[in-house]
Enzyme design. Sequence first.
Site: not given
Length: 261
Positions: A144, A110, A41
């Site tokens: 994540c 995300k 990431e």
Amino acid sequence: MKISAIQFAIASGNVEKNYQITEQYIRAAASQHADIIVLSEMWNTSFYPENVKDLADNDGKRTRAFLSCLAREYKVNIVGGSVANRRGAHVYNTTYIVDREGQIVSAYDKVHLFTPGHEDEVFAAGNQPAVFELDGIKMASVTCYDLRFCEWVRMAALAEAQILFVPAAWPQPRLEHWQILNRARAIENQFFVIAVNSCGKAGSYQFCGHSMIIDPWGAVLSQGDGREQIITADADMSVIQKIRERINVFRDRRPDLYDLR
């Protein structure tokens, strides 16, 4: 299918250095004949410097060209971790997926922003899943903190993904969560999980590394430690059919009873 995960210490705010290091690692993994190379990431800026808005890639142009060029050169698929990506007035945490011909086959912003780290104050959230095909196999990617939202990951499994990629910048105090959650997502969804974390430091964050390649039984095929490294494993896709023949959780679901409001 040979999958390589690249784990390195991202230089906070040093975009030029990060592109150079990333290229070196991609070339090294490609030389080992990986079918898919996976990054972590926010590899262009790290997670995340105060001036991340200024450092963000403009509409992902540099990142897309960079990944496409390397994918074409080595005829390798690349799951491009994620980068700080500026579109208009907003900055997104964006993953680009590139096939062997250098084509962008998916882009994922995300969805779940890490409010304890004030990510929601700097970044805009995405609202679409990323399900795509590489080499004829359905796959998906999250980022994540998304890992903690099992409903979001289950949507990828219901879309028939057989591999889930999890680029992350996961910090040291929660290493055990990282290991348990990734294995849980693999077991409950009966697919491979490729979890790629960074290592090193950025500001107050110490990233814990321990990138993992996990099979649908929850077995860890390969795991890193806290150092910079490339981890690699072969994913035997026939395992998915075998586990679903023995324990078919998708057949036995009762979605008529599930209310997730």
